[in-house]
Write a protein that holds these residues in place. Structure first.
Motif, PDB file in Angstrom:
ATOM      1  N   ALA A  40      35.189  -5.400  51.197  1.00 31.43           N
ATOM      2  CA  ALA A  40      35.248  -5.061  49.774  1.00 31.43           C
ATOM      3  C   ALA A  40      34.079  -4.138  49.488  1.00 31.43           C
ATOM      4  N   ASP A  41      34.386  -2.849  49.468  1.00 34.60           N
ATOM      5  CA  ASP A  41      33.306  -1.879  49.367  1.00 34.60           C
ATOM      6  C   ASP A  41      32.912  -1.673  47.911  1.00 34.60           C
ATOM      7  N   GLU A  42      31.622  -1.717  47.661  1.00 31.07           N
ATOM      8  CA  GLU A  42      31.069  -1.496  46.322  1.00 31.07           C
ATOM      9  C   GLU A  42      31.735  -2.409  45.287  1.00 31.07           C
ATOM     10  N   ILE A  43      31.653  -3.666  45.582  1.00 34.01           N
ATOM     11  CA  ILE A  43      32.359  -4.677  44.772  1.00 34.01           C
ATOM     12  C   ILE A  43      31.907  -4.651  43.315  1.00 34.01           C
ATOM     13  N   ASN A  44      30.665  -4.243  43.056  1.00 34.84           N
ATOM     14  CA  ASN A  44      30.200  -4.293  41.671  1.00 34.84           C
ATOM     15  C   ASN A  44      30.578  -3.043  40.881  1.00 34.84           C
ATOM     16  N   ARG A  45      31.436  -2.188  41.490  1.00 38.35           N
ATOM     17  CA  ARG A  45      31.932  -1.061  40.715  1.00 38.35           C
ATOM     18  C   ARG A  45      33.180  -1.460  39.924  1.00 38.35           C
ATOM     19  N   ALA A  46      33.851  -2.514  40.368  1.00 39.07           N
ATOM     20  CA  ALA A  46      35.093  -2.911  39.704  1.00 39.07           C
ATOM     21  C   ALA A  46      34.792  -3.788  38.500  1.00 39.07           C
ATOM     22  N   THR A  47      35.815  -3.901  37.651  1.00 39.17           N
ATOM     23  CA  THR A  47      35.661  -4.749  36.468  1.00 39.17           C
ATOM     24  C   THR A  47      35.678  -6.210  36.910  1.00 39.17           C
ATOM     25  N   PRO A  48      35.112  -7.087  36.084  1.00 43.43           N
ATOM     26  CA  PRO A  48      35.115  -8.517  36.428  1.00 43.43           C
ATOM     27  C   PRO A  48      36.517  -9.029  36.736  1.00 43.43           C
ATOM     28  N   ILE A  87      26.512  -7.569  51.364  1.00 37.88           N
ATOM     29  CA  ILE A  87      25.468  -6.650  51.828  1.00 37.88           C
ATOM     30  C   ILE A  87      25.078  -5.782  50.638  1.00 37.88           C
ATOM     31  N   GLU A  88      23.806  -5.851  50.324  1.00 34.35           N
ATOM     32  CA  GLU A  88      23.379  -5.119  49.136  1.00 34.35           C
ATOM     33  C   GLU A  88      22.291  -4.143  49.534  1.00 34.35           C
ATOM     34  N   ASP A  89      22.512  -2.901  49.259  1.00 37.69           N
ATOM     35  CA  ASP A  89      21.445  -1.915  49.479  1.00 37.69           C
ATOM     36  C   ASP A  89      21.843  -0.589  48.868  1.00 37.69           C
ATOM     37  N   LEU A  90      20.935   0.335  48.992  1.00 38.99           N
ATOM     38  CA  LEU A  90      21.201   1.667  48.461  1.00 38.99           C
ATOM     39  C   LEU A  90      22.313   2.338  49.271  1.00 38.99           C
ATOM     40  N   ILE A 125      33.609  -9.346  53.677  1.00 40.02           N
ATOM     41  CA  ILE A 125      32.301  -8.707  53.699  1.00 40.02           C
ATOM     42  C   ILE A 125      32.291  -7.745  52.526  1.00 40.02           C
ATOM     43  N   ALA A 126      31.457  -8.022  51.586  1.00 44.18           N
ATOM     44  CA  ALA A 126      31.406  -7.162  50.413  1.00 44.18           C
ATOM     45  C   ALA A 126      30.113  -6.375  50.446  1.00 44.18           C
ATOM     46  N   THR A 127      30.171  -5.183  49.968  1.00 40.64           N
ATOM     47  CA  THR A 127      28.932  -4.426  49.842  1.00 40.64           C
ATOM     48  C   THR A 127      28.755  -4.094  48.377  1.00 40.64           C
ATOM     49  N   GLN A 128      27.526  -3.980  48.001  1.00 41.68           N
ATOM     50  CA  GLN A 128      27.308  -3.538  46.625  1.00 41.68           C
ATOM     51  C   GLN A 128      26.007  -2.767  46.526  1.00 41.68           C
ATOM     52  N   ASN A 129      25.955  -1.904  45.530  1.00 42.80           N
ATOM     53  CA  ASN A 129      24.725  -1.192  45.247  1.00 42.80           C
ATOM     54  C   ASN A 129      23.859  -2.088  44.386  1.00 42.80           C
ATOM     55  N   PRO A 130      22.565  -1.870  44.428  1.00 38.91           N
ATOM     56  CA  PRO A 130      21.699  -2.711  43.594  1.00 38.91           C
ATOM     57  C   PRO A 130      22.195  -2.738  42.153  1.00 38.91           C
ATOM     58  N   ALA A 131      22.115  -3.893  41.557  1.00 37.50           N
ATOM     59  CA  ALA A 131      22.807  -4.168  40.298  1.00 37.50           C
ATOM     60  C   ALA A 131      22.356  -3.280  39.151  1.00 37.50           C
TER      61      ALA A 131
END
Lengths: 662, 305
Positions: free
Chosen positions: B102-110, B38-41, B141-147
């Motif tokens: 997995a909340d805000e998955i793109n905040r973590a390192t690869p 799920i990707e959104d602001l 279910i992962a969420t992320q903020n726009p890249a």
């Protein structure tokens, strides 16, 4: 990223292209002026150097100057830019210039097309079978290069392209054959430019002097070919009669330039009861003289020719193209009475008759009771005295007949025949000299006779009251082999001065093989000329009559060809288009009809709209159609996307759509 | 059975207002055994949706908040020396649950991201040479903020590919937002949610989704969609066969959710943007955000035969 058209070929392919274009021009190098040839070769070589050093390709200004130079070069050699040679020279020069300019692949395409054009122009000079094979091979190779230049990869692997190109040529063969058979024929080729063909063609000329026939005897060029339907007559009977010589100035003999009053009907031949005329076809090579050849004596007059009083077959013009005619000849004949004019001409003597010639004739006259016996005595003289038959007779001076008879005694048929004619005239027997060909080689591969220039011969005809004009061949008295066996030009080179050697028919495996090869090549060439080049307008008309299409001729045939070609192309295009489009399922077809009907109501289905979405939209707009639209759409979805695809449902669907008339 | 699904949708709609289609897509994703991104602001309800789904499905769930200092061991667990028994005991991490948020998955390192993503792919975790199977069912279910936000590590294409769908919530419409603002706190609402499905029911539904009928015509349509994306110059790279399989799987679940046992072109069209947008790149795309437009273009360009 650059498109393929902007890249040049790989180095290997560039060399191949240069080689192929060089080969395409190669036969022309003998047809055009040396200056043009040098220009082409120099630029070709320069471009070959530039393959590995692209810096050598000239920039715009040098190229412009080079172009000017090339044009000047052509103008220098062909000041009026007109005619075949000038055109070819211009084409070859432009090809060379374009070669130097070659930078991107687009230039390669242009070069290949110029190459095709150059190849076509080869046929302006030569129509031989081998040239067709040569051109076809080059076309395949050039096309392969063209195919390969469309590929992006750069590895040098010509085989797939060659296969494609060969396949394309194979596919073109049926079309070629159809066009060849049915495209309207012209009596001369489209590109026939008139007078340019009258170059020196070897053959018997209108003048015989000592040495003129022995010169011919070194040429193995074909004079004509003969098809005897049934049996071929023996070699000793195969005298192919050409020009008849009456007049001499003492050294050379010239063919009769007959006066108008002689243009009467040909004399009537009387034949014995048993005499059977021979029928045959002659295919004659182009010649610069008007005579056409037949076995003595001809009974038929081919079209465009006439028979003179002394049985020469004279065409109205020299055959500039290959000529094929039917002929019938009578070998056993009596020519009837002698006219006073003939007697006068047949006894006319030149001024340089020497006393020892007269003495010789008088010695024969004394020992013979009749003219016939005198002739035999004379032939005996040649046989018993030390006369040599040679291809390389010594040069003779002012009075060749006297010198030959009493001093050199070495000569070829023309020496014998001319001297014999004079001796007979001294004896008071009307005599004329006849030129033509003797014998000929039977080609067992094609079962026909090849008569070559080396078979050129001269003999004598004397008039005797009991037999009329009769052939006497003094050469036969000296060297009967000459009549029995053909002369082999291949063996001449090493026997200069020596008496002539004749072909031994069983002379080892190698020469046997060589002869067979020559026969094979000639048979191929003869069939090529007979079946391809000889396919004339008349033969085409004959073929069309055979096919029951006799009404199609001339322009009508042309129009018919255009219509048929157009229809064929359209049909092929349609088939190809159809093949790419699969036939839609009938259910789909009916559904489309359903959609079209709704479109007429203003509810158009977007192509990307699914059937259910569309049905929902239709029902929303036209609630009155709910029942039918829902039924049709539901069934359609069931058949096409569900498990309801069976004959019953299909039939029901068809019915529902047919009944749907909103 | 479809009653249960309907109830699921209705119940979810009580918490997430005015987002029925997104809720349906999310449920379809889970029915298709797929992981969801799920990707959104921030603040539009991503986490709430993930929470809600876990509650409704009655799954045991754990949440991992991804941060830049998260380590793989924080996700998958680690072995700790047991002094009493003189051996290492494996302490499973939060990934060992039926639903992982997995909340805000793109905040973590690869490095941390890939630990989770490997688990998603393999359905098991391997630590010190020993493999531990993950519980079944296993959803992420992962969420992320726009890249393009600062401080994110965008997921690479190959890892994006492991999510069956990527959803965007977007702002609610005016009516829903008014309702939201006036209504009860979402967190307390979530507490009141009762599970609508048993585990066996979920497995049965998943089985039924697999069994949705694919006619030759719908396969043709699907293939044409894939082929179009490969041949059209607007697409940087065409859709892979795996994307095609994902598309069909999601569409089947969507069909089941719509109460059908056969796949219609509409089903494919409904799930297509969510399923392929994160796998598509335009030829002239630098931001990576044109996938949705491309998916729409794809939909409109391929005719339904």
């Amino acid at each position: 990223m650059k498109r393929p058209a902007q890249l040049l070929l790989s180095g290997a392919w560039q060399y191949v292209l240069l080689l192929l274009l060089g080969l395409a021009v190669l036969p022309h190098l003998f047809n055009i002026e040396r200056g043009i040839t040098l220009f082409f070769l120099a630029l070709l070589l320069y471009r070959a150097l530039a393959v590995s050093r692209p810096g050598l390709i000239p920039a715009r200004l040098p190229l412009f100057l080079l172009t000017l130079g090339g044009v000047a070069n052509v103008l220098l050699h062909y000041p009026i830019l007109f005619g075949r040679e000038a055109g070819v020279a211009l084409l070859v020069s432009m090809l060379a210039l374009k070669l130097v300019e070659m930078r991107v692949r687009r230039d390669v395409y242009i070069l290949v097309f110029i190459g095709y054009f150059v190849l076509i122009t080869q046929f302006l000079y030569n129509e031989a079978g081998w040239l067709v094979l040569y051109v076809a091979a080059l076309v395949i190779l050039l096309t392969a290069l063209l195919v390969d230049s469309q590929r992006v990869k750069s590895r040098f692997n010509p085989l797939p392209s060659l296969a494609t190109s060969g396949l394309m040529l194979l596919q073109a063969i049926p079309v070629t054959i159809a066009l060849f058979l049915f495209f309207p024929r012209f009596n001369s080729p489209l590109w026939y430019l008139g007078s340019e063909r009258s170059q020196a063609v070897t053959g018997i000329s209108g003048e015989i002097s000592p040495g003129s026939i022995s010169g011919l005897s070194r040429s193995s060029e074909v004079a004509f070919r003969v098809d005897f339907g049934a049996a071929t007559p023996p070699a000793a009977q195969r005298y192919w009669r050409g020009p008849v010589f009456w007049d001499t100035d003492g050294s050379s003999w010239s063919a009769a330039r007959e006066s108008a009053d002689e243009r009467g009907p040909p004399p009537v031949l009387t034949a014995s009861e048993t005499a059977e005329p021979l029928s045959y076809h002659v295919t004659m090579e182009p010649s610069s003289e008007r005579w056409i050849y037949a076995l003595e004596l001809p009974l038929l007059t081919p079209p465009g020719a006439r028979l003179t009083a002394d049985f020469q077959l004279l065409r109205n013009s020299a055959p500039e193209r290959r000529l094929r005619y039917r002929m019938r000849s009578l070998t056993d004949y009596h020519t009837g009475a002698l006219t006073s004019h003939e007697r006068e001409r047949g006894l006319r003597l030149p001024d340089n008759i020497t006393p020892r010639m007269v003495e010789l004739v008088q010695s024969w006259r004394r020992s013979s009771r009749s003219d016939a016996e005198l002739v035999l005595n004379a032939l005996d003289h040649f046989r018993r005295q030390e006369f040599y038959y040679t291809l390389y007779p010594p040069l003779l001076g002012e009075n060749p007949a006297d010198q030959f008879l009493f001093e050199s005694r070495r000569g070829f048929c023309e020496h014998y025949a001319t001297s014999f004619t004079l001796l007979m005239r001294i004896a008071g027997i009307p005599t004329r000299l006849v030129g033509g060909y003797q014998g000929g080689e039977i080609n067992p591969l094609g079962d026909y006779l090849i008569v070559r220039q080396s078979d050129a011969h001269a003999w004598v005809e004397i008039w005797l009251p009991e037999s009329g004009w009769q052939r006497v061949d003094p050469t036969a008295a000296v060297a009967p082999e000459r009549i029995e066996r053909p002369l082999d030009p291949a063996s001449i080179a090493d026997v200069i001065g020596a008496p002539i050697r004749f072909i031994e028919l069983d002379a080892g495996l190698f020469s046997d093989l060589l002869r067979r090869l020559r026969w094979g090549a000639d048979a191929l060439n003869a069939s090529w000329h007979r079946w391809v080049l000889g396919y004339s307008r008349e033969r085409q008309h004959y073929l069309m009559r055979l096919l029951g299409l006799g009404f199609l001729h001339g322009p009508k045939l042309g129009y018919a060809m255009i219509v048929i070609t157009g229809l064929t192309v359209a049909a092929v295009a349609l088939i190809l288009l159809r093949r790419n489009r699969e036939r839609p399922d009938p259910v789909l077809r009916h559904y489309r009809a359903f959609c079209r009907r709704l479109a007429r109501l203003g509810i158009e289905r977007v192509p990307s709209e699914g059937p259910k979405a569309f049905a929902d939209r239709v029902i929303a707009q036209r609630p009155d159609l709910t029942a039918s639209v829902a039924a049709i759409s539901g069934l359609y979805i069931g058949i096409r996307y569900g498990r309801l695809d069976n004959a019953k449902n299909r039939a029901r669907f068809t019915l529902l759509v047919r009944r749907f008339r909103p | 059975m479809s009653d249960a699904l309907e109830k699921l949708v209705v119940e979810a709609g009580k918490v997430i207002l005015g987002k029925e289609s997104v809720i349906r897509l999310a449920i379809a994703c889970l029915l298709a055994r797929g992981h969801l991104l799920i990707e959104d602001l921030p603040g539009v309800g991503k986490t709430t949706l993930a929470h809600l789904l876990a509650k409704l499905l009655g799954l045991h769930y754990q949440r991992i908040q991804f941060t830049s200092d998260l380590l793989p061991a924080d996700i998958i667990g680690n072995s700790i020396y047991n002094r009493n028994e003189g051996c290492f005991d494996f302490h499973p991490g939060p990934v060992f649950s039926q639903l992982v948020l997995a909340d805000e998955i793109n905040r973590a390192t690869p490095k941390a991201q890939s630990a989770l993503l490997e688990a998603m792919e393999e359905q098991q975790v391997t630590i010190e040479g020993k493999s531990y199977p993950l519980p079944q069912p296993f959803f992420v279910i992962a969420t992320q903020n726009p890249a393009h936000q600062i401080g994110t590590f965008p997921l690479p294409e190959s890892q994006l590919d492991r999510f069956l769908m990527r959803l965007e919530l977007g702002y609610p419409d005016a009516k829903s937002e008014r309702l939201l603002l006036s209504g009860e706190d979402r967190r307390s609402l979530l507490q009141q949610i009762e599970p609508c499905l048993e585990l066996q029911q979920l497995a049965e539904l998943q089985r039924q989704a697999d069994a949705v009928y694919l006619s030759p015509a719908i396969l043709d349509y699907c293939q044409q969609l894939l082929a179009f994306s490969r041949n059209n110059p607007r697409f940087h790279r065409g859709l892979s066969p795996r994307a095609g399989l994902a598309l069909l799987r999601s569409a089947k679940a969507w069909a089941l959710l719509s109460g059908r046992r056969q796949l219609l072109p509409e089903d494919l069209q409904a799930v297509l943007p969510a399923t392929v947008a994160h796998r598509l790149h335009a030829s002239a795309d630098t931001s990576g955000s044109e996938g949705a437009q491309l998916a729409q273009y794809l939909l409109e360009s391929v005719a339904v035969a």
